[in-house]
Design a protein around this motif. Structure first.
Motif, PDB file in Angstrom:
ATOM      1  N   ARG A 126      -6.729  16.372   4.158  1.00 44.71           N
ATOM      2  CA  ARG A 126      -6.123  15.327   4.987  1.00 44.71           C
ATOM      3  C   ARG A 126      -6.501  13.937   4.461  1.00 44.71           C
ATOM      4  NH1 ARG A 126      -4.333  16.583  10.840  1.00 44.71           N
ATOM      5  NH2 ARG A 126      -2.964  17.746   9.467  1.00 44.71           N
ATOM      6  N   THR A 127      -6.037  13.656   3.273  1.00 45.45           N
ATOM      7  CA  THR A 127      -6.357  12.397   2.616  1.00 45.45           C
ATOM      8  C   THR A 127      -5.642  11.220   3.259  1.00 45.45           C
ATOM      9  OG1 THR A 127      -4.604  12.881   1.031  1.00 45.45           O
ATOM     10  CG2 THR A 127      -6.850  13.399   0.370  1.00 45.45           C
ATOM     11  N   ARG A 128      -6.262  10.076   3.093  1.00 45.56           N
ATOM     12  CA  ARG A 128      -5.650   8.818   3.512  1.00 45.56           C
ATOM     13  C   ARG A 128      -5.202   8.059   2.275  1.00 45.56           C
ATOM     14  NH1 ARG A 128      -9.918  10.013   6.968  1.00 45.56           N
ATOM     15  NH2 ARG A 128     -11.543   8.977   5.759  1.00 45.56           N
ATOM     16  N   ARG A 129      -4.200   7.230   2.438  1.00 47.09           N
ATOM     17  CA  ARG A 129      -3.669   6.500   1.281  1.00 47.09           C
ATOM     18  C   ARG A 129      -4.769   5.662   0.632  1.00 47.09           C
ATOM     19  NH1 ARG A 129       1.263   3.483   3.889  1.00 47.09           N
ATOM     20  NH2 ARG A 129       1.558   2.683   1.757  1.00 47.09           N
ATOM     21  N   LEU A 185       9.412  12.204  14.519  1.00 48.82           N
ATOM     22  CA  LEU A 185       8.071  12.202  15.110  1.00 48.82           C
ATOM     23  C   LEU A 185       7.101  12.317  13.949  1.00 48.82           C
ATOM     24  CD1 LEU A 185       8.284  14.506  18.281  1.00 48.82           C
ATOM     25  CD2 LEU A 185       8.815  12.078  18.028  1.00 48.82           C
ATOM     26  N   GLY A 186       6.519  11.194  13.554  1.00 51.06           N
ATOM     27  CA  GLY A 186       5.706  11.160  12.351  1.00 51.06           C
ATOM     28  C   GLY A 186       4.218  11.143  12.650  1.00 51.06           C
ATOM     29  N   ALA A 187       3.450  11.477  11.621  1.00 46.58           N
ATOM     30  CA  ALA A 187       2.007  11.283  11.667  1.00 46.58           C
ATOM     31  C   ALA A 187       1.715   9.854  11.235  1.00 46.58           C
ATOM     32  CB  ALA A 187       1.314  12.278  10.745  1.00 46.58           C
ATOM     33  N   PRO A 188       0.581   9.282  11.616  1.00 49.46           N
ATOM     34  CA  PRO A 188       0.248   7.914  11.202  1.00 49.46           C
ATOM     35  C   PRO A 188       0.389   7.746   9.694  1.00 49.46           C
ATOM     36  CG  PRO A 188      -1.315   8.674  12.835  1.00 49.46           C
ATOM     37  CD  PRO A 188      -0.460   9.851  12.497  1.00 49.46           C
ATOM     38  N   ARG A 189       0.965   6.628   9.276  1.00 42.91           N
ATOM     39  CA  ARG A 189       1.290   6.464   7.865  1.00 42.91           C
ATOM     40  C   ARG A 189       0.090   6.088   7.007  1.00 42.91           C
ATOM     41  NH1 ARG A 189       7.517   4.746   6.911  1.00 42.91           N
ATOM     42  NH2 ARG A 189       6.727   4.938   4.776  1.00 42.91           N
ATOM     43  N   HIS A 190      -1.081   5.894   7.616  1.00 39.83           N
ATOM     44  CA  HIS A 190      -2.251   5.752   6.751  1.00 39.83           C
ATOM     45  C   HIS A 190      -2.665   7.102   6.180  1.00 39.83           C
ATOM     46  CE1 HIS A 190      -4.201   6.403  10.782  1.00 39.83           C
ATOM     47  NE2 HIS A 190      -4.932   7.235  10.072  1.00 39.83           N
ATOM     48  N   TYR A 191      -2.204   8.198   6.782  1.00 38.58           N
ATOM     49  CA  TYR A 191      -2.371   9.507   6.167  1.00 38.58           C
ATOM     50  C   TYR A 191      -1.357   9.636   5.038  1.00 38.58           C
ATOM     51  CZ  TYR A 191      -5.080  11.105  10.245  1.00 38.58           C
ATOM     52  OH  TYR A 191      -6.029  11.258  11.214  1.00 38.58           O
ATOM     53  N   SER A 192      -1.788  10.187   3.930  1.00 40.30           N
ATOM     54  CA  SER A 192      -0.883  10.363   2.802  1.00 40.30           C
ATOM     55  C   SER A 192       0.315  11.228   3.184  1.00 40.30           C
ATOM     56  CB  SER A 192      -1.636  10.995   1.626  1.00 40.30           C
ATOM     57  OG  SER A 192      -0.791  11.220   0.538  1.00 40.30           O
TER      58      SER A 192
END
Length: 360
Positions: A126-129, A185-192
Protein backbone atom coordinates in the motif's frame (compact mmCIF):
# COMPACT_ATOMS: atom_id res chain seq x y z
CA UNK A 1 24.84 -34.56 16.15
CA UNK A 2 27.77 -32.14 16.12
CA UNK A 3 29.64 -30.46 13.32
CA UNK A 4 32.84 -31.93 14.77
CA UNK A 5 31.73 -35.48 13.89
CA UNK A 6 31.22 -34.49 10.24
CA UNK A 7 34.69 -32.90 10.17
CA UNK A 8 36.30 -35.99 11.72
CA UNK A 9 34.50 -38.31 9.32
CA UNK A 10 35.85 -36.39 6.30
CA UNK A 11 39.25 -35.59 7.83
CA UNK A 12 38.75 -31.85 7.48
CA UNK A 13 38.67 -29.01 10.00
CA UNK A 14 35.50 -27.95 11.79
CA UNK A 15 35.90 -24.49 10.23
CA UNK A 16 35.98 -25.95 6.73
CA UNK A 17 32.91 -28.08 7.45
CA UNK A 18 31.05 -25.08 8.81
CA UNK A 19 31.93 -22.86 5.86
CA UNK A 20 31.07 -25.63 3.42
CA UNK A 21 27.57 -25.96 4.88
CA UNK A 22 27.28 -22.17 4.84
CA UNK A 23 27.94 -22.12 1.10
CA UNK A 24 31.07 -19.95 1.31
CA UNK A 25 32.90 -19.58 -2.01
CA UNK A 26 36.35 -20.12 -0.47
CA UNK A 27 35.50 -23.81 -0.06
CA UNK A 28 35.88 -25.93 -3.19
CA UNK A 29 32.57 -27.08 -4.74
CA UNK A 30 33.49 -30.76 -4.42
CA UNK A 31 34.26 -30.26 -0.72
CA UNK A 32 30.95 -28.47 -0.17
CA UNK A 33 29.15 -31.38 -1.81
CA UNK A 34 31.01 -33.97 0.28
CA UNK A 35 30.15 -32.11 3.49
CA UNK A 36 26.51 -31.70 2.48
CA UNK A 37 26.20 -35.41 1.67
CA UNK A 38 27.86 -36.47 4.95
CA UNK A 39 25.65 -34.10 6.96
CA UNK A 40 22.59 -35.60 5.32
CA UNK A 41 23.82 -39.16 5.96
CA UNK A 42 24.44 -38.41 9.62
CA UNK A 43 21.18 -36.46 10.05
CA UNK A 44 22.96 -33.25 11.00
CA UNK A 45 20.78 -30.17 11.51
CA UNK A 46 22.57 -26.83 11.97
CA UNK A 47 21.80 -24.70 15.00
CA UNK A 48 19.86 -21.80 13.47
CA UNK A 49 20.48 -19.41 16.36
CA UNK A 50 24.22 -20.01 16.30
CA UNK A 51 24.33 -19.60 12.52
CA UNK A 52 22.54 -16.26 12.77
CA UNK A 53 24.94 -15.03 15.43
CA UNK A 54 27.96 -16.02 13.34
CA UNK A 55 26.62 -14.53 10.12
CA UNK A 56 25.08 -11.41 11.59
CA UNK A 57 21.75 -12.18 9.93
CA UNK A 58 18.23 -12.75 11.20
CA UNK A 59 16.87 -14.97 8.39
CA UNK A 60 13.71 -12.88 8.60
CA UNK A 61 11.76 -10.51 6.38
CA UNK A 62 9.66 -7.74 7.92
CA UNK A 63 6.39 -6.19 6.85
CA UNK A 64 4.50 -3.46 8.68
CA UNK A 65 0.72 -3.31 8.35
CA UNK A 66 -1.19 -0.03 8.81
CA UNK A 67 -3.49 0.26 11.81
CA UNK A 68 -5.63 3.14 10.59
CA UNK A 69 -9.44 2.77 10.60
CA UNK A 70 -10.49 -0.15 8.44
CA UNK A 71 -6.95 -1.01 7.29
CA UNK A 72 -5.57 -3.77 9.50
CA UNK A 73 -8.41 -6.16 8.60
CA UNK A 74 -8.16 -5.41 4.87
CA UNK A 75 -8.59 -8.75 3.08
CA UNK A 76 -6.11 -7.71 0.41
CA UNK A 77 -3.27 -7.52 2.94
CA UNK A 78 -4.22 -10.90 4.34
CA UNK A 79 -4.23 -12.47 0.86
CA UNK A 80 -0.84 -10.94 0.05
CA UNK A 81 0.76 -12.10 3.29
CA UNK A 82 -0.86 -15.51 2.97
CA UNK A 83 0.77 -15.89 -0.44
CA UNK A 84 4.17 -14.48 0.54
CA UNK A 85 4.61 -16.39 3.82
CA UNK A 86 4.89 -19.95 2.42
CA UNK A 87 7.22 -18.81 -0.35
CA UNK A 88 9.57 -17.19 2.17
CA UNK A 89 9.38 -20.26 4.40
CA UNK A 90 10.39 -22.47 1.46
CA UNK A 91 13.48 -20.26 1.11
CA UNK A 92 14.31 -20.64 4.82
CA UNK A 93 13.13 -17.16 5.81
CA UNK A 94 10.68 -16.15 8.52
CA UNK A 95 8.02 -13.48 7.99
CA UNK A 96 7.78 -10.97 10.85
CA UNK A 97 4.62 -8.86 10.82
CA UNK A 98 4.34 -5.62 12.77
CA UNK A 99 1.68 -2.93 12.99
CA UNK A 100 1.92 0.84 13.21
CA UNK A 101 0.02 3.97 12.35
CA UNK A 102 1.16 5.88 9.28
CA UNK A 103 3.54 8.72 10.04
CA UNK A 104 6.14 8.96 12.78
CA UNK A 105 5.04 5.75 14.52
CA UNK A 106 5.51 3.83 11.28
CA UNK A 107 8.88 5.43 10.54
CA UNK A 108 10.09 4.63 14.06
CA UNK A 109 9.12 0.98 13.55
CA UNK A 110 11.18 0.80 10.35
CA UNK A 111 14.15 2.43 12.05
CA UNK A 112 13.95 -0.12 14.84
CA UNK A 113 13.88 -3.04 12.40
CA UNK A 114 16.79 -1.71 10.36
CA UNK A 115 19.09 -0.35 13.04
CA UNK A 116 18.66 -3.34 15.34
CA UNK A 117 19.04 -5.76 12.40
CA UNK A 118 15.86 -7.53 13.38
CA UNK A 119 15.27 -8.40 9.73
CA UNK A 120 17.42 -8.94 6.66
CA UNK A 121 14.91 -7.43 4.24
CA UNK A 122 11.57 -5.64 4.12
CA UNK A 123 8.38 -5.86 2.06
CA UNK A 124 6.31 -2.71 1.58
CA UNK A 125 2.64 -2.67 0.66
CA UNK A 126 0.00 0.00 0.00
CA UNK A 127 2.52 2.54 -1.20
CA UNK A 128 2.00 6.26 -1.23
CA UNK A 129 3.03 8.45 -4.14
CA UNK A 130 5.43 10.32 -1.87
CA UNK A 131 6.55 7.50 0.38
CA UNK A 132 9.20 8.29 3.03
CA UNK A 133 9.58 4.59 3.81
CA UNK A 134 11.12 3.98 0.39
CA UNK A 135 13.59 6.84 0.74
CA UNK A 136 14.63 5.68 4.20
CA UNK A 137 15.21 2.08 3.12
CA UNK A 138 17.22 3.20 0.10
CA UNK A 139 19.38 5.43 2.30
CA UNK A 140 19.90 2.62 4.82
CA UNK A 141 20.78 0.09 2.08
CA UNK A 142 18.30 -2.39 3.47
CA UNK A 143 17.08 -4.85 0.78
CA UNK A 144 13.38 -4.33 0.13
CA UNK A 145 10.64 -4.98 -2.41
CA UNK A 146 7.56 -2.83 -2.93
CA UNK A 147 4.08 -3.94 -3.90
CA UNK A 148 2.96 -0.84 -5.81
CA UNK A 149 4.78 2.20 -7.15
CA UNK A 150 6.02 5.50 -5.80
CA UNK A 151 7.43 8.68 -7.29
CA UNK A 152 10.90 7.90 -5.88
CA UNK A 153 13.34 8.28 -8.82
CA UNK A 154 16.07 5.99 -7.48
CA UNK A 155 15.86 2.37 -8.69
CA UNK A 156 14.13 0.00 -6.30
CA UNK A 157 12.51 -3.40 -6.72
CA UNK A 158 8.75 -3.33 -7.17
CA UNK A 159 5.82 -5.30 -8.53
CA UNK A 160 2.55 -3.61 -9.41
CA UNK A 161 -0.66 -4.20 -11.33
CA UNK A 162 -1.73 -1.57 -13.85
CA UNK A 163 -4.75 -0.03 -12.14
CA UNK A 164 -4.83 2.82 -14.65
CA UNK A 165 -5.27 0.41 -17.57
CA UNK A 166 -7.88 -1.57 -15.63
CA UNK A 167 -10.06 1.45 -14.88
CA UNK A 168 -9.69 2.78 -18.41
CA UNK A 169 -10.98 -0.60 -19.63
CA UNK A 170 -13.82 -0.57 -17.09
CA UNK A 171 -14.94 2.96 -18.01
CA UNK A 172 -14.80 2.18 -21.73
CA UNK A 173 -16.88 -0.94 -21.10
CA UNK A 174 -19.55 1.11 -19.33
CA UNK A 175 -19.51 3.83 -21.99
CA UNK A 176 -19.96 1.19 -24.70
CA UNK A 177 -22.97 -0.11 -22.73
CA UNK A 178 -24.65 3.29 -23.04
CA UNK A 179 -23.69 4.84 -19.69
CA UNK A 180 -22.95 8.56 -19.62
CA UNK A 181 -23.19 9.36 -15.90
CA UNK A 182 -20.40 7.21 -14.54
CA UNK A 183 -19.32 7.90 -10.98
CA UNK A 184 -16.15 7.01 -9.11
CA UNK A 185 -15.76 5.89 -5.52
CA UNK A 186 -12.02 6.31 -5.23
CA UNK A 187 -9.35 5.72 -2.64
CA UNK A 188 -7.39 8.80 -1.48
CA UNK A 189 -5.09 9.88 -4.28
CA UNK A 190 -2.03 10.07 -2.07
CA UNK A 191 -2.13 6.28 -2.33
CA UNK A 192 -0.45 5.13 -5.51
CA UNK A 193 -3.25 2.71 -6.37
CA UNK A 194 -5.95 5.34 -5.78
CA UNK A 195 -4.14 7.80 -8.03
CA UNK A 196 -3.61 5.38 -10.92
CA UNK A 197 -7.15 3.99 -10.91
CA UNK A 198 -8.58 7.51 -10.92
CA UNK A 199 -6.32 8.42 -13.86
CA UNK A 200 -7.67 5.49 -15.87
CA UNK A 201 -11.27 6.51 -15.22
CA UNK A 202 -10.62 10.18 -16.04
CA UNK A 203 -8.72 9.31 -19.21
CA UNK A 204 -11.53 7.14 -20.58
CA UNK A 205 -14.15 9.78 -19.82
CA UNK A 206 -12.07 12.48 -21.51
CA UNK A 207 -11.47 10.45 -24.66
CA UNK A 208 -15.22 9.87 -24.93
CA UNK A 209 -15.90 13.60 -24.54
CA UNK A 210 -17.74 13.06 -21.27
CA UNK A 211 -17.33 15.06 -18.07
CA UNK A 212 -16.35 13.05 -15.01
CA UNK A 213 -19.43 11.88 -13.16
CA UNK A 214 -19.94 12.30 -9.43
CA UNK A 215 -16.63 11.74 -7.65
CA UNK A 216 -15.91 10.90 -4.03
CA UNK A 217 -12.97 9.35 -2.20
CA UNK A 218 -12.28 7.87 1.22
CA UNK A 219 -10.33 5.10 2.90
CA UNK A 220 -11.38 1.88 1.15
CA UNK A 221 -13.85 0.33 3.59
CA UNK A 222 -17.37 -1.01 3.26
CA UNK A 223 -18.69 1.71 5.55
CA UNK A 224 -17.22 4.42 3.36
CA UNK A 225 -18.57 2.85 0.18
CA UNK A 226 -22.04 2.87 1.74
CA UNK A 227 -21.71 6.43 2.98
CA UNK A 228 -20.29 7.89 -0.23
CA UNK A 229 -22.96 6.46 -2.51
CA UNK A 230 -25.63 7.53 -0.04
CA UNK A 231 -24.26 11.07 -0.33
CA UNK A 232 -24.35 10.99 -4.13
CA UNK A 233 -27.95 9.80 -4.14
CA UNK A 234 -29.01 12.36 -1.53
CA UNK A 235 -27.45 15.20 -3.54
CA UNK A 236 -29.30 14.32 -6.72
CA UNK A 237 -26.08 13.09 -8.35
CA UNK A 238 -27.24 9.54 -8.98
CA UNK A 239 -24.97 7.87 -11.55
CA UNK A 240 -26.13 5.05 -13.80
CA UNK A 241 -22.78 3.33 -13.33
CA UNK A 242 -20.15 3.32 -10.61
CA UNK A 243 -16.48 2.38 -10.57
CA UNK A 244 -15.14 1.49 -7.13
CA UNK A 245 -11.41 1.57 -6.37
CA UNK A 246 -11.73 -1.61 -4.27
CA UNK A 247 -14.21 -4.40 -3.70
CA UNK A 248 -14.68 -3.21 -0.14
CA UNK A 249 -15.98 0.14 -1.39
CA UNK A 250 -18.15 -1.71 -3.90
CA UNK A 251 -19.70 -3.93 -1.21
CA UNK A 252 -20.75 -0.85 0.75
CA UNK A 253 -22.13 0.75 -2.42
CA UNK A 254 -24.20 -2.35 -3.16
CA UNK A 255 -25.81 -2.04 0.25
CA UNK A 256 -26.54 1.66 -0.24
CA UNK A 257 -28.07 0.99 -3.66
CA UNK A 258 -30.32 -1.76 -2.26
CA UNK A 259 -31.45 0.50 0.58
CA UNK A 260 -32.35 3.18 -1.99
CA UNK A 261 -34.42 0.69 -3.99
CA UNK A 262 -31.98 0.53 -6.92
CA UNK A 263 -31.48 -2.77 -8.72
CA UNK A 264 -27.76 -3.21 -9.25
CA UNK A 265 -27.12 -4.52 -12.76
CA UNK A 266 -30.30 -2.78 -14.02
CA UNK A 267 -30.70 0.69 -12.48
CA UNK A 268 -27.05 0.95 -11.49
CA UNK A 269 -23.97 -0.82 -12.83
CA UNK A 270 -21.14 -1.41 -10.33
CA UNK A 271 -17.57 -2.59 -10.97
CA UNK A 272 -15.01 -3.20 -8.21
CA UNK A 273 -11.36 -4.19 -7.97
CA UNK A 274 -9.46 -6.95 -6.08
CA UNK A 275 -11.69 -10.00 -6.74
CA UNK A 276 -12.00 -10.70 -3.03
CA UNK A 277 -13.81 -13.94 -2.14
CA UNK A 278 -16.85 -11.95 -1.01
CA UNK A 279 -17.33 -10.65 -4.58
CA UNK A 280 -18.77 -14.02 -5.60
CA UNK A 281 -21.40 -13.90 -2.84
CA UNK A 282 -22.70 -10.33 -3.03
CA UNK A 283 -26.19 -9.68 -4.35
CA UNK A 284 -25.75 -9.56 -7.27
CA UNK A 285 -22.28 -11.11 -7.69
CA UNK A 286 -19.76 -8.36 -8.29
CA UNK A 287 -18.01 -7.65 -11.58
CA UNK A 288 -14.43 -6.87 -10.59
CA UNK A 289 -10.75 -7.09 -11.51
CA UNK A 290 -8.44 -9.90 -10.41
CA UNK A 291 -4.89 -8.62 -9.71
CA UNK A 292 -3.44 -12.16 -9.39
CA UNK A 293 -2.01 -11.76 -5.90
CA UNK A 294 -0.29 -15.16 -6.09
CA UNK A 295 1.88 -14.10 -9.02
CA UNK A 296 2.77 -10.79 -7.39
CA UNK A 297 3.81 -12.63 -4.22
CA UNK A 298 5.97 -15.05 -6.20
CA UNK A 299 7.77 -12.28 -8.09
CA UNK A 300 8.31 -10.23 -4.93
CA UNK A 301 9.93 -13.16 -3.15
CA UNK A 302 12.08 -13.95 -6.20
CA UNK A 303 13.28 -10.35 -6.32
CA UNK A 304 13.93 -10.32 -2.59
CA UNK A 305 16.09 -13.44 -2.78
CA UNK A 306 18.12 -11.88 -5.59
CA UNK A 307 18.64 -8.74 -3.52
CA UNK A 308 19.74 -10.81 -0.52
CA UNK A 309 22.31 -12.46 -2.78
CA UNK A 310 23.71 -9.01 -3.56
CA UNK A 311 21.95 -8.19 -6.84
CA UNK A 312 21.24 -4.57 -7.79
CA UNK A 313 17.57 -3.47 -7.76
CA UNK A 314 18.09 -1.70 -11.09
CA UNK A 315 15.74 -3.28 -13.60
CA UNK A 316 13.69 -5.09 -10.95
CA UNK A 317 10.34 -3.63 -11.94
CA UNK A 318 7.25 -5.46 -13.12
CA UNK A 319 3.91 -3.97 -14.16
CA UNK A 320 1.21 -6.55 -14.84
CA UNK A 321 -2.33 -6.40 -16.17
CA UNK A 322 -5.40 -7.19 -14.08
CA UNK A 323 -8.14 -9.42 -15.52
CA UNK A 324 -11.75 -8.34 -15.71
CA UNK A 325 -14.06 -10.90 -14.08
CA UNK A 326 -17.56 -10.40 -15.47
CA UNK A 327 -20.42 -11.22 -13.13
CA UNK A 328 -23.88 -9.69 -12.74
CA UNK A 329 -23.38 -6.26 -11.16
CA UNK A 330 -22.76 -4.33 -14.37
CA UNK A 331 -24.92 -4.03 -17.47
CA UNK A 332 -26.38 -1.60 -19.99
CA UNK A 333 -27.54 1.89 -19.08
CA UNK A 334 -31.17 1.94 -17.93
CA UNK A 335 -32.41 3.80 -21.04
CA UNK A 336 -30.89 1.17 -23.35
CA UNK A 337 -31.54 -1.89 -21.22
CA UNK A 338 -34.76 -2.93 -22.98
CA UNK A 339 -33.19 -2.88 -26.43
CA UNK A 340 -30.13 -4.73 -25.24
CA UNK A 341 -32.16 -7.38 -23.46
CA UNK A 342 -34.21 -7.97 -26.62
CA UNK A 343 -31.00 -8.36 -28.62
CA UNK A 344 -29.56 -10.76 -26.03
CA UNK A 345 -32.64 -12.98 -26.36
CA UNK A 346 -32.09 -13.16 -30.13
CA UNK A 347 -28.30 -13.77 -29.92
CA UNK A 348 -27.43 -14.97 -26.41
CA UNK A 349 -24.10 -16.54 -27.42
CA UNK A 350 -22.73 -13.25 -28.72
CA UNK A 351 -23.82 -10.90 -25.96
CA UNK A 352 -23.64 -12.85 -22.73
CA UNK A 353 -20.54 -13.71 -20.68
CA UNK A 354 -20.36 -16.76 -18.46
CA UNK A 355 -20.41 -15.65 -14.86
CA UNK A 356 -16.93 -15.55 -13.41
CA UNK A 357 -15.21 -15.98 -16.76
CA UNK A 358 -11.92 -14.04 -16.90
CA UNK A 359 -11.65 -11.53 -19.74
CA UNK A 360 -8.03 -10.73 -20.69
Amino acid sequence: MSLRRIAQSLNISVTTASRALGGFSDVAPETRERVRAEAERLGYRPNAAARRLRGGTSDAVGVVLPTGPGQLEDAFFLRLLGAIGPKLAAAGLDLIVGTARAGEEEQAFYRQMVENRRVDAVILARTRRQDPRVGYLLDSRMPFVVHGRTEEARPHAHVDVDGEAAFRLAARRLIAAGHRRIGLLGAPRHYSFGHHRALGYEGAMAEAGLPPGPLAEAEPTEENGFRLLQGMLANGQAPTALLCATDRLAVGALRAAAQAGLRVGHDLAVIGYDNLPVATYTDPPLTTFDPDVEHSALRMVEMLLELLRGASPAGMAELRQARLIVRASDGPAPESACNDRQQSRRQPEETQHEEGRPIP
